[in-house]
Every structure is written in C-alpha cells, then in structure tokens.
Motif scaffolding. Structure first.
Motif, PDB file in Angstrom:
ATOM      1  N   ASN A 195      28.877  28.338  18.406  1.00 56.51           N
ATOM      2  CA  ASN A 195      27.743  28.448  17.483  1.00 56.51           C
ATOM      3  C   ASN A 195      27.034  29.797  17.575  1.00 56.51           C
ATOM      4  N   LYS A 196      27.706  30.790  18.202  1.00 54.76           N
ATOM      5  CA  LYS A 196      27.111  32.120  18.318  1.00 54.76           C
ATOM      6  C   LYS A 196      28.084  33.170  17.817  1.00 54.76           C
ATOM      7  N   PRO A 197      27.590  34.208  17.180  1.00 51.56           N
ATOM      8  CA  PRO A 197      28.498  35.290  16.785  1.00 51.56           C
ATOM      9  C   PRO A 197      28.911  36.113  17.998  1.00 51.56           C
ATOM     10  N   GLY A 198      30.060  36.756  17.886  1.00 49.80           N
ATOM     11  CA  GLY A 198      30.498  37.634  18.957  1.00 49.80           C
ATOM     12  C   GLY A 198      31.125  36.903  20.123  1.00 49.80           C
ATOM     13  N   VAL A 199      31.674  37.680  21.038  1.00 49.14           N
ATOM     14  CA  VAL A 199      32.344  37.184  22.231  1.00 49.14           C
ATOM     15  C   VAL A 199      31.399  37.307  23.419  1.00 49.14           C
ATOM     16  N   SER A 200      31.382  36.309  24.293  1.00 48.94           N
ATOM     17  CA  SER A 200      30.455  36.314  25.424  1.00 48.94           C
ATOM     18  C   SER A 200      31.011  37.035  26.651  1.00 48.94           C
ATOM     19  N   PHE A 201      32.324  36.899  26.884  1.00 49.45           N
ATOM     20  CA  PHE A 201      32.865  37.369  28.162  1.00 49.45           C
ATOM     21  C   PHE A 201      34.328  37.751  28.004  1.00 49.45           C
ATOM     22  N   CYS A 202      34.718  38.898  28.559  1.00 53.46           N
ATOM     23  CA  CYS A 202      36.112  39.337  28.603  1.00 53.46           C
ATOM     24  C   CYS A 202      36.469  39.690  30.050  1.00 53.46           C
ATOM     25  N   TYR A 203      37.602  39.228  30.499  1.00 51.07           N
ATOM     26  CA  TYR A 203      37.971  39.401  31.907  1.00 51.07           C
ATOM     27  C   TYR A 203      39.486  39.491  31.996  1.00 51.07           C
ATOM     28  N   ARG A 204      39.989  40.263  32.944  1.00 53.95           N
ATOM     29  CA  ARG A 204      41.428  40.300  33.184  1.00 53.95           C
ATOM     30  C   ARG A 204      41.715  39.621  34.519  1.00 53.95           C
ATOM     31  N   LEU A 205      42.483  38.547  34.456  1.00 52.89           N
ATOM     32  CA  LEU A 205      42.756  37.759  35.653  1.00 52.89           C
ATOM     33  C   LEU A 205      43.557  38.536  36.678  1.00 52.89           C
ATOM     34  N   THR A 206      44.515  39.321  36.207  1.00 49.91           N
ATOM     35  CA  THR A 206      45.402  40.049  37.106  1.00 49.91           C
ATOM     36  C   THR A 206      46.002  41.230  36.362  1.00 49.91           C
ATOM     37  N   CYS A 207      46.373  42.235  37.114  1.00 47.70           N
ATOM     38  CA  CYS A 207      47.037  43.406  36.534  1.00 47.70           C
ATOM     39  C   CYS A 207      48.526  43.402  36.856  1.00 47.70           C
ATOM     40  N   GLU A 208      49.014  42.297  37.433  1.00 45.41           N
ATOM     41  CA  GLU A 208      50.443  42.204  37.717  1.00 45.41           C
ATOM     42  C   GLU A 208      51.235  42.207  36.414  1.00 45.41           C
TER      43      GLU A 208
END
Length: 421
Positions: A195-208
């Motif tokens: 119910n909100k515009p935009g993205v709240s959080f971006c994360y990279r779990l691993t760089c493998e």
C-alpha cells in the motif's frame, strides 16, 4: 539446484510436446467459465472436437513422453514403491474460471512459488518479470513491482543498497501481511509495502557466483514479530526482521537450500535442498532437531499444517512425504505424482486440505483427516508456476505457464459435496 533458467524453463522439466499450429489457432483466447467448461468438457477451453487427436490420447502421450528432471537417476521410479494408494474422484474444489488475460511466467524451471492469494479475490503472480496483482472481481490486473528496469529503495534502512538493482531476474517471491518480498538470481532481495509507493529495502544475500535466492517466506517468529526468511544456493538461510529489515539470524548448510518453511508457532523450520535427506531445525539457533530420511532426490517444496505438528515435503522423486514432529523415523504418508517432481505444497488455513503441484499438468488435493486417502486430481495441460489457497480457504488458484494456453485458474471450495466426502 541447477543454474538453468530463462526461456529454458518451459522445456527442461519435461519434453513439452505441443499440438502444433492448428492447436494454437483453435485455442480459445477468452476466459472460460464453468458453464462453458461443461459444454466443452475442458476447463482450458480447448476445442478437442476440432482436433485430430482426442484429449484422452493426448494425455496418454504426455504421460509417456514427459521427461521428469532428476538429479539422482531413476529416483522417480524407485520412490513409487511405497506410495499410498489414495482414492481419486473427490471434488473438494470446483472449477470456477480460467483467466486467459493473466500470463504467469517461470524463470527457473525448479522454482514454482510464484502465485500468492491474499484474499478470495486478490492474487499475485510473476508475469513478464514483474509482480502483478490480479482481481477476480474486476478481471483486471496491475503491476505491483516492475523488475525489468531499475529499482532502488525509497526509504532509508541500515544495510539497504541505496543504488538498488537493475533488471532483476525473479527466482522467488512471497506476499503476506501487506508486504511483498522478492528474490533474484544474483542474490537480490527486494522488499515492498503493497500500500506504499516505491521499494522499502534492497539487499544482496551473497556475492557468490551461484547465488540464486531459491525461496522467500513471510512468517511470525516465536514472539509474534513479523519476519521473512530467504534460502539461497550458497547454503545460507537468513532470517530478517520485517519492521527494521535487519538480518537477525544466518544459518549455513553444506548444500544449496531450495526451500524452507516455518512452523505456525515460529519455533521450528523445515530445511530441504540439494540433498535427499531434509532437516527439521530450531528456529532460534539453526540446530538440527531431526532428520527427514526417505526421499530419493532433491527437494524443492515444504509446508506446515496449521496444527504445528504435521508438515510435508515435495521432491523430484515425484513424491510428497507427510511428517509428524513427534515421530520422524518414518513418513505419515507418501503421496505419488503422475508426471513429474512435486514443486509446490500448500495447506488450507483450517487444515482440512493439502494441495501438491507437480511440475506440469496435475494438482492433487487431499483431505487431511482421511489420512490423505481421499484425493481430488485436477488435470490440465501446462507447466505450473505456483498454487495458492485463499486465506479463507474458499478459493484455490493455479498458475499455468505456457506460450499457447498460459492462464490463472480459479477453483471454489465445494461446501456441499466436498464436505460430505
């Protein structure tokens, strides 16, 4: 798990032989409703009377030619020996409508958790590399999260990648409690409020290099706080607080983790992956509570019964095993698919029914209080992108991924004949 994805998805699990151009030309482009399905005797609206092959003969051909994907050779044949001989013919969920305007997609052939119902009328599917919402009331849809371009967080949270991601290939997603969590092929994790515009959080779990996010699930932890869990090809299982988006636990296993599910009380987690034996672990520390021994190949699905005692796992050996935490030495029931791997399992919120989806063509619904002896077999054609019961148990949705007859099918709970079976 395999790294194969993209356009290969439709063809790797099985040889998807088609009925050719004539079939595509005859395919009804409009939605099919229940009355029309009775007339045509086909819930997908296929005009078999105008084809040179009958539905029965085409089904026989599919059963003979479909190639189930196995990491361990002959696992499907060997696993069929001890399966329950359930009684087919029940009608727990009745066909209601086939929505042809919905075009579900699969980017990785082994990952099929791509359909989520949040109400009797609201369904979320992966389509054209976007998470889309479909309303069965208005027969219309809209994009919730478009991942074909660039996405970046509009809120600031510690650990969030402010630069975001570009052209994320979706491997998994989950929708629950007003949130959508999406996993990608390169370890991406993207969270958004519905119910909100935009993205709240971006994360990279691993760089493998082999970093596919195989599964994400939204759940309540043992104290009742909203969390989400991500399972990765790097062997990691990571648990995040949904309010702060902070990583609170990170468990690691010696093989890719393909699926996890959390018990209703938040205390236990099923762990299955590129290893025939699954695990039941303590959610607080990741320590093994018990081993799940019996499957003969790799598993890609799991789900808990709302009683918190029973859970199920789905495997490429074409079986679903039902377990009881009070005695893990043997399975409560072993259920066999017709065609391919069991890639998705769901229980209704009241615990009365369990659905298991094969890679293609078949979804099986079992009445749990009969010892899984009573079964409804839903028979159609196409790769299955996911299955989902509505929270009120009144609807069952099935995503079908296919160039010719892709759609979203809706079934309604049969409160008359179904409850009497």
């Amino acid at each position: 798990m395999s790294e194969c994805h993209g356009e290969e998805a439709e063809h790797v699990d099985g040889d998807d032989d088609t009925l050719g151009a004539d079939f595509e030309n005859l395919m009804c482009s409009a939605d099919t409703i229940v009355d029309e399905a009775h007339d045509r005797k086909d819930i997908q609206g296929i005009s078999w009377d105008k084809l040179s092959i009958t539905r029965e003969d085409y089904r026989k051909g599919r059963l003979q030619s479909y190639r189930n994907y196995e990491n361990i050779p002959n696992s499907g044949e060997a696993a069929g020996k001890d399966c329950l001989n359930s009684e087919k013919g029940s009608s727990f969920y009745m066909f209601k409508k086939n929505f042809r305007s919905v075009t579900p997609a699969i980017l990785h052939f082994q990952l099929r958790e791509l359909v989520w119902a949040t109400s009797n009328n609201d369904v979320y599917v992966m389509s054209n590399n976007s998470i889309s919402h479909w309303s069965t009331l208005t027969s219309s849809g809209d994009k919730v999260l478009d991942l074909s371009g660039h996405v970046a967080p509009s809120e600031e949270h510690p650990g969030s990648l402010l630069e975001g991601f570009s052209k994320t290939q979706v491997s998994s997603f989950a929708v629950k409690d007003g949130m959508v969590v999406t996993g990608g092929f390169s370890g991406e994790l993207i969270c958004k409020h519905l119910n909100k515009p935009g993205v709240s959080f971006c994360y990279r779990l691993t760089c493998e290099e082999n970093a596919i996010t195989n599964c994400v699930n939204i759940h309540k932890n043992s104290s009742g706080a909203l969390h989400f869990m991500a399972s990765s090809n790097d062997g990691g299982v990571r648990n995040f607080d949904m309010e702060t988006y902070q990583l609170v636990q990170h468990f690691h296993y010696p093989w890719p983790v393909n699926h996890t599910s959390v018990s209703p009380d938040g205390k236990l987690v099923t762990i299955v992956g590129d290893e025939p034996d699954g695990l039941l672990v303590d959610s607080n520390n990741g320590e093994t509570v018990g081993k799940l021994i019996g499957h003969l190949d790799y598993s890609f699905a799991s789900a808990w019964h709302p009683d918190g005692v029973t859970f199920a796992t789905g495997n490429q050996d074409k079986t679903c095993r039902v377990w009881d935490i009070r005695n893990l030495s043997k399975s409560v029931a072993i259920l066999k698919g017709n065609l391919g791997a069991i890639r998705s399992i769901k229980f209704t919120s009241d615990g009365q029914y369990m659905a298991m989806a094969e890679a293609a063509d078949f979804v099986h619904v079992y009445k749990t209080n009969t010892g899984y002896m009573k079964e409804q077999e839903i028979d159609f054609f196409g790769e299955i992108s996911g299955i989902s019961f509505s929270p009120d148990t009144e609807s069952l949705f099935i995503g079908i991924y296919d160039r010719s007859y892709g759609s979203l099918m809706e079934f309604a709970r049969d409160r008359v004949s179904g409850s009497a079976l």
